[in-house]
Design a protein around this motif. Structure first.
Motif, PDB file in Angstrom:
ATOM      1  N   LYS A 185       0.851  -1.187   0.000  1.00 40.80           N
ATOM      2  CA  LYS A 185       0.000   0.000   0.000  1.00 40.80           C
ATOM      3  C   LYS A 185       0.888   1.239   0.000  1.00 40.80           C
ATOM      4  O   LYS A 185       2.112   1.124   0.052  1.00 40.80           O
ATOM      5  CB  LYS A 185      -0.868  -0.020   1.262  1.00 40.80           C
ATOM      6  CG  LYS A 185      -1.796  -1.228   1.320  1.00 40.80           C
ATOM      7  CD  LYS A 185      -2.536  -1.293   2.627  1.00 40.80           C
ATOM      8  CE  LYS A 185      -1.642  -1.794   3.736  1.00 40.80           C
ATOM      9  NZ  LYS A 185      -2.423  -2.399   4.840  1.00 40.80           N
ATOM     10  N   HIS A 186       0.269   2.399  -0.020  1.00 38.77           N
ATOM     11  CA  HIS A 186       1.033   3.636   0.126  1.00 38.77           C
ATOM     12  C   HIS A 186       1.486   3.735   1.577  1.00 38.77           C
ATOM     13  O   HIS A 186       0.813   3.235   2.479  1.00 38.77           O
ATOM     14  CB  HIS A 186       0.172   4.843  -0.238  1.00 38.77           C
ATOM     15  CG  HIS A 186      -0.142   4.881  -1.700  1.00 38.77           C
ATOM     16  ND1 HIS A 186      -1.239   4.236  -2.229  1.00 38.77           N
ATOM     17  CD2 HIS A 186       0.513   5.440  -2.749  1.00 38.77           C
ATOM     18  CE1 HIS A 186      -1.251   4.417  -3.547  1.00 38.77           C
ATOM     19  NE2 HIS A 186      -0.207   5.143  -3.887  1.00 38.77           N
ATOM     20  N   HIS A 187       2.604   4.404   1.788  1.00 39.57           N
ATOM     21  CA  HIS A 187       3.102   4.420   3.155  1.00 39.57           C
ATOM     22  C   HIS A 187       2.254   5.314   4.057  1.00 39.57           C
ATOM     23  O   HIS A 187       1.539   6.185   3.602  1.00 39.57           O
ATOM     24  CB  HIS A 187       4.593   4.771   3.224  1.00 39.57           C
ATOM     25  CG  HIS A 187       5.000   6.083   2.594  1.00 39.57           C
ATOM     26  ND1 HIS A 187       6.299   6.337   2.249  1.00 39.57           N
ATOM     27  CD2 HIS A 187       4.330   7.200   2.272  1.00 39.57           C
ATOM     28  CE1 HIS A 187       6.394   7.540   1.738  1.00 39.57           C
ATOM     29  NE2 HIS A 187       5.219   8.094   1.723  1.00 39.57           N
ATOM     30  N   GLN A 188       2.349   5.014   5.325  1.00 39.00           N
ATOM     31  CA  GLN A 188       1.546   5.685   6.357  1.00 39.00           C
ATOM     32  C   GLN A 188       0.055   5.525   6.034  1.00 39.00           C
ATOM     33  O   GLN A 188      -0.755   6.375   6.390  1.00 39.00           O
ATOM     34  CB  GLN A 188       1.916   7.185   6.444  1.00 39.00           C
ATOM     35  CG  GLN A 188       1.703   7.803   7.831  1.00 39.00           C
ATOM     36  CD  GLN A 188       2.715   7.323   8.841  1.00 39.00           C
ATOM     37  OE1 GLN A 188       3.897   7.126   8.532  1.00 39.00           O
ATOM     38  NE2 GLN A 188       2.283   7.120  10.071  1.00 39.00           N
ATOM     39  N   THR A 189      -0.285   4.450   5.356  1.00 41.87           N
ATOM     40  CA  THR A 189      -1.669   4.222   4.928  1.00 41.87           C
ATOM     41  C   THR A 189      -2.039   2.785   5.208  1.00 41.87           C
ATOM     42  O   THR A 189      -1.428   1.869   4.665  1.00 41.87           O
ATOM     43  CB  THR A 189      -1.814   4.474   3.410  1.00 41.87           C
ATOM     44  OG1 THR A 189      -1.371   5.785   3.097  1.00 41.87           O
ATOM     45  CG2 THR A 189      -3.263   4.324   2.956  1.00 41.87           C
ATOM     46  N   SER A 190      -3.065   2.579   6.027  1.00 41.82           N
ATOM     47  CA  SER A 190      -3.448   1.215   6.361  1.00 41.82           C
ATOM     48  C   SER A 190      -4.597   0.712   5.501  1.00 41.82           C
ATOM     49  O   SER A 190      -4.756  -0.477   5.303  1.00 41.82           O
ATOM     50  CB  SER A 190      -3.837   1.149   7.838  1.00 41.82           C
ATOM     51  OG  SER A 190      -4.724   2.210   8.117  1.00 41.82           O
ATOM     52  N   ILE A 191      -5.436   1.617   5.018  1.00 40.22           N
ATOM     53  CA  ILE A 191      -6.566   1.221   4.181  1.00 40.22           C
ATOM     54  C   ILE A 191      -6.281   1.751   2.783  1.00 40.22           C
ATOM     55  O   ILE A 191      -6.176   2.956   2.584  1.00 40.22           O
ATOM     56  CB  ILE A 191      -7.889   1.838   4.696  1.00 40.22           C
ATOM     57  CG1 ILE A 191      -8.101   1.533   6.172  1.00 40.22           C
ATOM     58  CG2 ILE A 191      -9.058   1.393   3.829  1.00 40.22           C
ATOM     59  CD1 ILE A 191      -8.687   0.192   6.475  1.00 40.22           C
TER      60      ILE A 191
END
Lengths: 754, 294, 158
Positions: free
Chosen positions: B186-192
């Motif tokens: 995923k994109h960083h600092q991104t959980s969803i």
């Protein structure tokens, strides 16, 4: 330790909490009115075109269509309240033409009995566009003989200032760092979309407008100008608002103005509600900037010169580009003591969605560049980054050369001390170990932001205190609350100044028909400017109370005080009278008087005090994927005095999360003028599971000009987060990133290139 | 048509036959709804009938000696919380379910709806592929079984024909010594997030030899794909670091990602190699742990 | 346009309505029942502002067709309090300062209710995951998470 204050410094619950947790709070889209129509906008699909023909015949035949207004009928607001100052400038505030200048620029509006009919009507309207060449890159737009977006050319604003001799200063430097920084287009993305407006025209020529504007009185004046009526014919009522962050600081001609005109044509109230996609693609954003900075420092870490060139991308229309650039200049000359500075800035139009006000207002962009520079200069001079800031920042007693703000409160050293300690700065710098393909690093940054805009812009604040017959109080203020809690804070200030329990104070809604002139909620100003107005109005009411009590108690008024609603003789506390008794006597019992005590204040704050902040970031970098994770983040801010500590913390944390998002996850991506990621799935704001270990520290330096020592805090969190993170990434990897958003692709590319 | 989502007919068929009959009657002008989380985002304007599968009793998870049967309208959360998917290697489906969307969408969305939407970036698809899942499809004229590898045809296109309905999924029985791993980039600092790259891997062992390997990739082609070349070099071998590198490299070579608003093709390709390597390393770690415990 | 008759229970009250097949539960709650506490933040299921509870689970009303809600029991923010007594979640949100603009608050509280329905003493991680579908732009979430952990304590064990 017992506080000397009754209610100042206490984290009281916000006044509107119960409304909000029960669903009673009505935001604009929740308001229903009999006969209310629904409006929709037809927006330009082209980035630059002239509308040559509009055919609405088929749409008009649909039952349920009540009114249509078009670009030809409706003036656009293209300047902001600064231009209200003179008649000549006021005329420049509006333009009326048939040109569309960004994809999404409103062409016409339709009001129908329901949303479905409005949508169907739009699909039946045929618009002919004569497409014009479009320009998207600000440097292309600067070229002579290129595409012209506005009558006067593409340069919206240009300025150039120099102090000292920058060339000399750079020559004197032992180390020079020169870089170009590029910042991104960030969106406010408040959870209530921007925006919903209801306009209700009554046949006697008055408009009642439910608008979530941050600037009710300025919006009132714009609307009056756009519609050609007197100010008193426009009544702006602000319902509960779902977040603003600067996004509701522009008057949107497609929203408030068109809604008013539709209501006048249809003779019914009209509601227009933007979708989330319209919010992302067609409302104001942060100004993207390209900033070139050449900074010199001496061997012992003293700044000698800073040369700054800045290009700000305004988009198709601008309202705040002057103020934003002025704030960039403020950052350049205000935060650091540097004898030689030159600053040249150009705001240029491009055929993209407009930029406007956003939390930080140019300071985040400048801060990203400047704090990255300072980090490199500190390294060049072999100094600890914190030490470097302490050595060079402009602090207590100093005056900046441009705005001549004298610094009367300065908590930066305490912010750095407490922040560094809580973060473990010294320990982490020495001990962070890289584990295989994962690297760790730490970085820090500082910031300074002005509270309000006293004397730089029209910046009035007013308040009225009305004493009720039972000693309870009605506080009347136009202070707009978008979530900060400023209305509760103002009530706290009134309570403290009056000596009356907070429970006995009610605060009015924001309604321009009733509440006096206020510059609005922006620029971190309400606690300070609004608070000073409330304090003054309360002091005036108190003075009048003492005059009445003096007669009643036969005690000299200079001996009197009020505590918990009891007026008493400080030299003999048995001599007292309850405010409820005194007010009832004045208002009702004494039939020859019937006098309500009212305290009034209106004016401008005496200063524009700066508030300091420091951020510390601990990041982990995965060198195989380029991904960054913020492990720990400390945000310390000097707010003068925290009237409501919990609210202050809320601003620091909320602002920091927005700043971390700007650094790592948020950017509007544009191709040929079209925004590609106009939804929450592709414009990523941080969620509960994305938050690092976060600590907020409140420092109180006591600002002497502020109410009970308070100054601002609202924007601070968003100002220096990105630079702290960029500095931490450098510490971890040796890679200096100069272009926001700091994506994993950019990081991986830089790692592979090494 | 005026380009708006305005279906004017709603049906709740009582059984599969009725459902397929409706599909056969309305063809492209009808859409099936289970959870509705894709339909209401897409808002297709050309449909005038909605066929709701609510009453077909297709929400079930059954484990028997043949494997696991999952009904098509089983929600993602039911899969995530079922003990059936806690064991190796089936947990790869649970791992994928946990990475999908958001909690409320996992309450509403169904496994059938998700794979019939056929997004190349779908999380469940790659996990189902490495488990060699078979699909039970019913049409007006009968039922057929289709391996999942033959199900996805193109972006948002499956091999279902007009009157067909996905009814159930069948996962064959595996040994507890089989290991699997799911990784979502995923994109960083991104959980969803929608996947930038999805990787699922399964290794089945016999003593020290990896008898069978499955590697599936998502978001790097028009459909989720499995990489036969990489699977072949692992099958029948004793897995070591060099083989893992090789398999990862081959997987990246075989992928054909595109540039889009989420990531560039070249980044995706590089990340396939990184994620396949990590997923295989996870599998080997799981294998070592299993060996220690027995 | 053929309307469909549905029967739904909202906050314990029964409603018989004739709805269009494409109408969402969000539309029905806000425009027909005038329960405007549930908000529309995006209309695409990406922000969580429209979260309600159906059968005790977190459900996005903007992605739920009204026809699918037939026969179901729906709980919205308006149904959480007991007369004038606030629910422990509402008390805790106020006490912890977990509200700023308040627009995400109804959805956030309903998502939190669903978490507490399913977990007796949720850990912070479970709370955060349970809220990961609800966006807030004001608070940075810290006070919200604190509020839910506090509400868990306040409700006792029942």
């Amino acid at each position: 330790m017992k506080s000397k204050f009754s209610i100042i410094g206490t984290s009281v619950h916000r006044f509107d909490a119960i409304d909000k947790v029960t669903g009673r709070a009505k935001y604009a889209a929740d308001i229903q009115m009999a006969g209310m129509l629904q409006a929709k906008l037809l927006r330009s699909p082209y980035p630059h075109a002239r509308v040559t023909h509009i055919d609405t015949r088929k749409a008009r035949k649909l039952p349920g269509i009540r009114a249509i207004v078009s670009i030809k009928d409706v003036p656009k607001v293209v300047q902001y309240w600064f231009f209200l100052r003179t008649e000549r400038k006021k005329k420049q505030m509006f333009i009326r033409d048939s040109v569309v200048r960004f994809i999404g620029d409103p062409v016409l509006a339709v009001a129908a009995e329901d949303e479905k009919m409005a949508e169907e009507a739009l699909s039946l309207i045929h618009v002919k566009y004569n497409q014009l060449p479009a320009v998207f890159d600000p440097f292309e737009a600067l070229k002579e003989n290129g595409v012209k977006i506005h009558e006067g050319g593409n340069i919206a604003f240009h300025m150039s200032r120099e102090f000292g001799d920058t060339n000399q200063g750079l020559k004197m430097a032992d180390f020079i760092v020169e870089n170009q920084y590029i910042t991104s287009k960030q969106k406010h993305a408040s959870i209530e979309p921007i925006g919903t407006c209801i306009a209700d025209f009554s046949p006697d020529g008055r408009y009642t407008v439910y608008s979530s504007t941050q600037l009710p009185h300025w919006s009132q004046m714009y609307l009056a100008g756009a519609l050609g009526v007197e100010n008193n014919k426009i009544r702006i009522i602000k319902p509960y608002t779902g977040g603003a962050f600067g996004g509701r600081c522009g008057l949107i001609h497609g929203l408030e103005v068109m809604c008013c005109m539709l209501s006048r044509k249809a003779g019914k109230p009209v509601m227009m509600s933007f979708t989330r996609e319209e919010d992302f693609t067609a409302t104001e954003t942060r100004h993207p900037m390209v900033i070139t900075m050449k900074t010199g420092v001496s061997r012992d870490g003293i700044l000698t010169a800073n040369s700054i060139k800045l290009v700000s991308d305004v988009g198709g229309y601008g309202t705040h580009y002057i103020g934003v650039i002025a704030n960039c200049l403020s950052t350049a000359v205000g935060l650091y003591r540097c004898p030689n500075i030159c600053f040249e800035a150009t705001a240029v139009y491009t055929n993209k969605s407009p930029a406007g006000a956003m939390r930080g207002y140019g300071n985040p962009q400048m801060n990203f560049a400047q704090e990255s520079q300072m980090d490199m200069l500190a390294k060049a001079a072999s100094m600890d980054p914190v030490e470097f800031r302490i050595r060079n920042y402009r602090g207590l007693g100093e005056i900046d050369p441009v705005f001549t703000h004298q610094i009367r409160s300065d908590g930066l050293k305490e912010c750095l001390q407490k922040g560094a300690k809580s973060f473990g700065w010294n320990k982490k710098k020495a001990n962070l170990h890289a584990k295989g393909t994962t690297k760790r690093g730490v970085g820090m940054s500082i910031m300074l932001h002005g509270t309000g805009a006293a004397k730089a812009l029209p910046d009035p604040a007013s308040a009225i205190i009305m004493m009720n017959a039972d000693g309870s109080v009605n506080l009347v203020t136009a202070a707009a609350d978008d979530g900060q809690g400023n209305r509760t804070v103002l009530a706290q200030i009134a309570s403290e100044e009056l000596g009356i329990s907070l429970k006995k104070i009610s605060i009015s809604n924001t309604d321009t028909a009733v509440t006096p002139l206020d510059a609005g909620t922006h620029g971190s100003r309400q606690t300070y400017s609004g608070g000073l107005a409330v304090k003054k109005a309360a002091a005036e009411a108190k003075k009048k109370i003492f005059i009445a009590a003096e007669k009643e108690l036969n005690v000299e008024k200079k001996q009197l005080a009020i505590k918990d609603g009891l007026v008493y003789d400080t030299k003999n506390s048995a001599t007292s009278i309850h405010l409820s008794d005194l007010m009832r006597k004045l208002q009702i019992e004494d039939m020859s008087g019937c006098n309500q005590i009212i305290g009034i204040s209106s004016g401008v704050a005496p200063a524009m005090p700066g508030y300091y902040g420091a951020n510390f970031a601990d990041v982990e970098v995965d060198t195989e994927t380029g991904q960054v994770r913020v492990i720990k983040f400390v945000a310390a801010f000097d707010v003068g005095k925290a009237i409501n500590p919990r609210f202050v913390e809320g601003q620091i944390i909320g602002g920091s999360i927005m700043g971390i998002g700007w650094a790592l996850t948020e950017e509007l991506l544009i191709k040929d003028g079209r925004i590609l990621n106009g939804s929450f799935s592709d414009y990523r704001i941080l969620r509960t599971t994305d938050i690092p270990e976060l600590e907020s520290i409140v420092v109180e330096s006591y600002e002497p000009t502020g109410p009970f020592g308070a100054k601002g805090v609202g924007e601070g969190g968003s100002v220096c987060a990105a630079s702290a993170i960029a500095n931490a990434i450098y510490d971890a990897t040796g890679i200096r990133l100069k272009k926001l958003c700091l994506t994993q692709e950019k990081i991986l590319e830089a790692l592979l290139q090494r | 048509m005026d380009g708006f989502f305005r279906p004017n007919r709603y049906y709740r068929p009582k059984n599969i036959r009725e459902a397929t009959q409706l599909l056969s009657t309305f063809g492209e002008r009808a859409r099936i709804i289970a959870g509705g989380t894709d339909l209401l985002v897409e808002e297709p304007s050309e449909i005038d009938s909605i066929i709701d599968l609510e009453n077909l009793n297709l929400s079930f998870i059954r484990k028997n000696k043949e494997g696991i049967d999952i009904g098509a309208t089983t929600t993602i959360n039911l899969i995530d919380s079922s003990p059936v998917f806690s064991m190796s290697p089936y947990h790869v489906l649970k791992e994928a379910a946990q990475e999908m969307a958001t909690p409320a969408i996992r309450n509403m969305g169904t496994i059938g709806g998700n794979i019939c939407n056929a997004s190349p970036a779908a999380d469940l698809s790659v996990a189902l592929m490495v488990l060699d899942t078979n699909l039970k499809i019913s049409g007006f004229n009968g039922t057929r079984i289709l391996p999942i590898g033959d199900f996805f045809k193109d972006v948002n296109k499956t091999s279902l024909i007009d009157d067909e309905l996905l009814v159930a999924l069948h996962i064959p029985l595996y040994s507890g010594s089989d290991v699997a791993s799911f990784l979502k980039l995923k994109h960083h600092q991104t959980s969803i997030d929608i996947a930038i790259v999805n990787v699922a891997v399964r290794l089945s062992f016999s003593e020290k030899i990896c008898e069978e390997a499955r590697i599936a990739l998502g978001a790097v082609a028009k459909t989720p794909i499995h990489i036969k070349k990489a699977e072949t070099i692992l099958g029948g071998m004793e897995i070591n670091a060099a083989l893992i590198e090789n398999a990862a490299y081959l997987a990246a070579q075989e992928s054909s990602p595109i540039d889009d608003v989420r990531a560039s093709a070249s980044y995706r390709k590089k990340m396939v190699a990184v994620l396949v390597k990590r997923a295989l390393e996870n599998c080997m770690k799981g294998r070592d742990e299993w060996l220690k415990s027995t | 346009m053929a309307k469909v008759d549905i029967k739904i229970w909202v906050n314990g009250e029964e409603f018989g309505l004739a709805v269009e097949p494409h109408e969402t539960l969000l539309d029905v709650l806000r425009n027909r029942l005038f329960l405007t506490g549930t908000k529309k933040g995006c209309g695409k299921g990406e922000c969580g502002a429209c979260t309600v509870n159906i059968d005790g689970k977190s459900i996005l009303s903007c992605l739920t067709l009204a026809v699918k809600a037939d026969g179901k029991e729906i709980l919205t923010i308006e149904g959480l309090q007991n007369g004038n007594n606030l629910h422990p979640l509402q008390e805790a949100f106020i006490e912890q300062g977990a509200i700023q603009c308040g627009f995400c608050t109804p959805g956030m509280i309903m998502a939190a209710k669903a978490i507490l329905n399913h977990h007796l003493n949720p850990s912070e991680a479970v709370v955060r995951t349970g809220l990961s579908g609800n966006l807030c732009r004001c608070t940075g979430y810290e006070s919200i998470v604190r509020a839910i952990l506090k509400a868990n304590k306040l409700r006792g064990v029942d």
